[in-house]
Scaffold this active site. Structure first.
Site, PDB file in Angstrom:
ATOM      1  N   GLU A 286       9.739 -11.873   5.507  1.00 57.61           N
ATOM      2  CA  GLU A 286      10.497 -10.822   6.190  1.00 57.61           C
ATOM      3  C   GLU A 286      10.060 -10.806   7.640  1.00 57.61           C
ATOM      4  O   GLU A 286       8.876 -10.641   7.930  1.00 57.61           O
ATOM      5  CB  GLU A 286      10.222  -9.469   5.521  1.00 57.61           C
ATOM      6  CG  GLU A 286      10.763  -9.390   4.112  1.00 57.61           C
ATOM      7  CD  GLU A 286      12.214  -9.802   4.048  1.00 57.61           C
ATOM      8  OE1 GLU A 286      13.027  -9.221   4.793  1.00 57.61           O
ATOM      9  OE2 GLU A 286      12.544 -10.728   3.295  1.00 57.61           O
ATOM     10  N   CYS A 320      10.314  -2.942  12.771  1.00 51.93           N
ATOM     11  CA  CYS A 320      11.259  -4.057  12.743  1.00 51.93           C
ATOM     12  C   CYS A 320      12.681  -3.511  12.789  1.00 51.93           C
ATOM     13  O   CYS A 320      13.603  -4.178  13.233  1.00 51.93           O
ATOM     14  CB  CYS A 320      11.048  -4.891  11.495  1.00 51.93           C
ATOM     15  SG  CYS A 320      11.035  -3.890  10.015  1.00 51.93           S
TER      16      CYS A 320
HETATM   17  P1  NAD Z   1       2.420 -11.276  13.014  1.00 51.45           P
HETATM   18  O1  NAD Z   1       3.388 -12.330  12.644  1.00 51.45           O
HETATM   19  O2  NAD Z   1       1.666 -11.420  14.261  1.00 51.45           O
HETATM   20  O3  NAD Z   1       1.343 -11.091  11.843  1.00 51.45           O
HETATM   21  C1  NAD Z   1       1.727 -10.819  10.518  1.00 51.45           C
HETATM   22  C2  NAD Z   1       0.610 -11.240   9.586  1.00 51.45           C
HETATM   23  O4  NAD Z   1       0.479 -12.658   9.644  1.00 51.45           O
HETATM   24  C3  NAD Z   1      -0.750 -10.684   9.949  1.00 51.45           C
HETATM   25  O5  NAD Z   1      -1.432 -10.312   8.773  1.00 51.45           O
HETATM   26  C4  NAD Z   1      -1.427 -11.854  10.613  1.00 51.45           C
HETATM   27  O6  NAD Z   1      -2.835 -11.815  10.519  1.00 51.45           O
HETATM   28  C5  NAD Z   1      -0.877 -13.012   9.820  1.00 51.45           C
HETATM   29  N1  NAD Z   1      -0.932 -14.311  10.487  1.00 51.45           N
HETATM   30  C6  NAD Z   1      -0.972 -14.590  11.813  1.00 51.45           C
HETATM   31  N2  NAD Z   1      -1.006 -15.921  12.003  1.00 51.45           N
HETATM   32  C7  NAD Z   1      -0.975 -16.505  10.770  1.00 51.45           C
HETATM   33  C8  NAD Z   1      -0.966 -17.846  10.308  1.00 51.45           C
HETATM   34  N3  NAD Z   1      -0.984 -18.879  11.149  1.00 51.45           N
HETATM   35  N4  NAD Z   1      -0.923 -18.070   8.980  1.00 51.45           N
HETATM   36  C9  NAD Z   1      -0.875 -17.050   8.110  1.00 51.45           C
HETATM   37  N5  NAD Z   1      -0.882 -15.752   8.497  1.00 51.45           N
HETATM   38  C10 NAD Z   1      -0.928 -15.494   9.807  1.00 51.45           C
HETATM   39  O7  NAD Z   1       3.248  -9.898  12.990  1.00 51.45           O
HETATM   40  P2  NAD Z   1       2.717  -8.436  13.300  1.00 51.45           P
HETATM   41  O8  NAD Z   1       2.478  -8.299  14.760  1.00 51.45           O
HETATM   42  O9  NAD Z   1       1.622  -8.076  12.369  1.00 51.45           O
HETATM   43  O10 NAD Z   1       3.962  -7.555  12.866  1.00 51.45           O
HETATM   44  C11 NAD Z   1       5.055  -7.316  13.696  1.00 51.45           C
HETATM   45  C12 NAD Z   1       6.220  -8.196  13.300  1.00 51.45           C
HETATM   46  O11 NAD Z   1       6.562  -7.946  11.941  1.00 51.45           O
HETATM   47  C13 NAD Z   1       7.476  -7.895  14.088  1.00 51.45           C
HETATM   48  O12 NAD Z   1       8.114  -9.098  14.400  1.00 51.45           O
HETATM   49  C14 NAD Z   1       8.318  -7.076  13.107  1.00 51.45           C
HETATM   50  O13 NAD Z   1       9.695  -7.106  13.359  1.00 51.45           O
HETATM   51  C15 NAD Z   1       7.961  -7.728  11.815  1.00 51.45           C
HETATM   52  N6  NAD Z   1       8.228  -6.855  10.670  1.00 51.45           N
HETATM   53  C16 NAD Z   1       9.274  -7.160   9.854  1.00 51.45           C
HETATM   54  C17 NAD Z   1       9.583  -6.348   8.782  1.00 51.45           C
HETATM   55  C18 NAD Z   1      10.733  -6.668   7.868  1.00 51.45           C
HETATM   56  O14 NAD Z   1      10.832  -6.053   6.803  1.00 51.45           O
HETATM   57  N7  NAD Z   1      11.600  -7.568   8.223  1.00 51.45           N
HETATM   58  C19 NAD Z   1       8.807  -5.212   8.546  1.00 51.45           C
HETATM   59  C20 NAD Z   1       7.730  -4.936   9.402  1.00 51.45           C
HETATM   60  C21 NAD Z   1       7.452  -5.772  10.458  1.00 51.45           C
END
Ligand code: NAD
Length: 516
Positions: A286, A320
């Site tokens: 997501e 999001c």
């Molecule tokens: P992010 O992608 O920076 O991080 C998300 C998670 O991924 C964190 O736990 C992070 O530690 C982990 N991560 C980072 N690099 C990784 C890698 N290389 N391998 C595996 N895991 C890794 O996102 P964020 O800043 O935590 O969240 C904000 C984003 O999430 C925004 O883009 C928002 O739109 C999205 N979001 C989407 C939904 C949805 O339902 N579509 C809901 C909430 C947030």
């Protein structure tokens, strides 16, 4: 018999009694700030040499919790433990598995204000937003528990006289659960509980901006007696442990919510077959949004402006589902802009420990810099209407910012900013508005304000987003009511909090016995 699912009510913070209780909760956790939390792998508490801290974004430098910086070594151990535990957990009856979710929901109700308080400090959510997040976590537990019971029941099949047939939903195996920080309890709990109620075991890697909320969930799972190894807790940088978890031959599925960039990387890595791997990994991803609200001229502009403001600036625009594009029909463009300016300027910004602050800080220094950069870009791409820079205070505070006269192809109309920045786009008419709304690689949420039935029906057909709202804001999806998830680059089209969701964590086995 389990009662029908109902959404958890929110705490009414307008009463002096609840205000006092919330103050007490905030005070009582202030003594626990800076405590250290361990990794949890099976029944073992694990410490690593390197640590990291989570901070209060309202108060720079204030440490909320100290965490272990997991490395590929601990990631390997966590996957192995989950793999081992799967052999026993998969055989636990669905009713018993669902029971753990219902008990966890009970504990969360009891610890409601304490959980709110942790989130206010670690995330910078205001009281109402934090409370809604905890309520949503409870909803997920109650909803997915019931869903598991439904899936465990008889499934409708076409019958033939010579065979007795059944269809059973069995688990997949080890799941890696990677949630974001912005719904630090709701999304983390939803993804994790869906995975384990379906009979899978989990390695949970919380975001480094909200690890305390993950640690609190682990405390709750321990309190309800969930067997060790069903959920393993691995803190640390996503970049350093992510590849080990996602690429592991014993990982069966990955459930990710976060940014498009990280999500696409996970999809790519998970598609590669590791030596010894005997399945195709499933990825539920997501991702981001660039959500739009269309304001037609045939509508109550006051209500439309309220909806846009709540969607754009609630939790500082860090949802999001946040509205980052207001697409407004020319006839009412100036009027709506006046209303938006007036309402944005009335927003209070500051430390969310104080109930009166509607907007708190953005999550960290990096987010603050990135959002301020986008504001500078926006000032060149359009006309600054209000805000435009940092707000006063010792946290990562940014003024609610509105930029008007923006082209649909401008960067601030296309790229996810994830902060309190609203681009306002002028369009000729309603059809033009729909065209611009769909001019995005994302497709998560959207809303339309119009009183014209034909236009509403057209929007229902044409507006390509996973969650479309008519005459209301585009944030605030409720479990069970608004199954949530987006199209295109917003993700893999799953619907959290909906009746299809648990299927993503199971595989269906068809069994037929010849009976003559
Ligand atoms: P992010 O992608 O920076 O991080 C998300 C998670 O991924 C964190 O736990 C992070 O530690 C982990 N991560 C980072 N690099 C990784 C890698 N290389 N391998 C595996 N895991 C890794 O996102 P964020 O800043 O935590 O969240 C904000 C984003 O999430 C925004 O883009 C928002 O739109 C999205 N979001 C989407 C939904 C949805 O339902 N579509 C809901 C909430 C947030």
């Amino acid at each position: 018999m389990v009662s029908e699912f109902k959404n958890e009510p929110y705490t009414d913070f307008s009463t002096p009694e609840n205000q006092r209780k919330m103050q007490v909760a905030l005070k009582s956790i202030s003594n626990q700030l800076g405590e250290e939390y361990d990794l949890v792998i099976g029944s073992q508490r694990v410490k690593t040499v390197e640590k990291f801290s989570s901070y209060n974004p309202s108060e720079r430098g204030q440490v909320v919790g100290v965490f272990q910086k997991g490395t590929p070594k601990e990631a390997e151990a966590a996957v192995q433990k989950a793999y081992q535990t799967f052999e026993t957990w998969r055989r636990v009856q669905p009713t018993e598995r669902a029971g753990y979710l219902f008990r966890a929901a009970e504990v969360m109700r009891r610890r409601r204000l304490e959980l709110d308080a942790w989130m206010i400090l670690e995330e910078g959510k205001n009281w109402l937003e934090a409370d809604a997040d905890v309520a949503e976590a409870i909803d997920f537990l109650e909803f997915y528990g019931r869903e598991m019971l439904r899936l465990a029941g008889d499934q409708p099949l076409t019958r033939i006289p010579t065979e007795k047939s059944e269809l059973v939903y069995i688990p997949l195996g080890v799941g890696v659960v990677i949630p974001p920080w912005n719904f630090p309890l709701a999304i983390l709990v939803g993804m994790t509980s869906a995975a384990f109620v379906a009979g899978n075991t989990v390695v949970l890697k919380p975001s480094s901006d909200s690890p305390t909320m993950g640690a609190k969930f682990m405390e709750i799972l321990e309190e309800i007696g969930l067997p060790p190894g069903v959920v393993n807790f691995l803190t640390g940088s996503g970049a350093s442990v992510g590849d080990t978890l996602v690429g592991h031959a014993k990982t069966r599925f990955i459930s990710f919510t976060g940014s498009k960039e990280v999500g696409l990387g996970i999809v790519e890595l998970a598609a590669k077959t590791a030596p010894g791997q005997i399945w195709i990994k499933r990825v539920v991803a997501e991702m981001g949004g660039k959500d739009a609200i269309i304001v037609d001229h045939e509508t109550d502009l006051e209500k439309a402006a309220q909806g846009v403001i709540a969607s754009a600036f609630g939790f500082q625009g860090q949802k999001c589902s946040a509205c980052s594009r207001a697409i407004v029909v020319a006839q009412v463009y100036d009027q709506l802009l006046d209303l938006l300016r007036e309402k944005a300027q009335a927003i209070t910004v500051g430390p969310v420990i104080h109930q009166e602050n509607y907007m708190g800080p953005v999550i960290n220094q990096r987010a603050m810099e990135s959002i301020l950069d986008y504001i500078e870009i926006g000032k060149k791409e359009g006309r600054l209407v209000c805000g435009g820079g940092p707000a006063v205070g010792n946290g990562f505070f940014i003024q609610p910012t509105i930029i008007a006269d923006v082209d649909s192809r401008a960067r601030i109309s296309q790229e996810e900013i994830f902060g309190p920045v609203l681009a306002v786009i002028k369009v000729r008419d309603f059809d033009h508005a729909l065209e611009i709304a769909n001019d995005s690689e994302y497709g998560l949420t959207g809303a339309v304000y119009s009183d014209n039935r034909d236009k509403i029906e057209k929007a229902k057909r044409v507006f390509h987003c996973g969650n479309l709202y008519i005459n209301r804001k585009c944030t605030g999806a409720l479990v069970g009511v608004h199954p949530f998830g987006g199209f295109n680059m917003s993700g893999t089209d799953s619907k959290a909090g909906g009746r299809d969701y648990l299927l993503l964590y199971t595989q269906a086995k068809s069994i037929s016995e010849f009976v003559g």
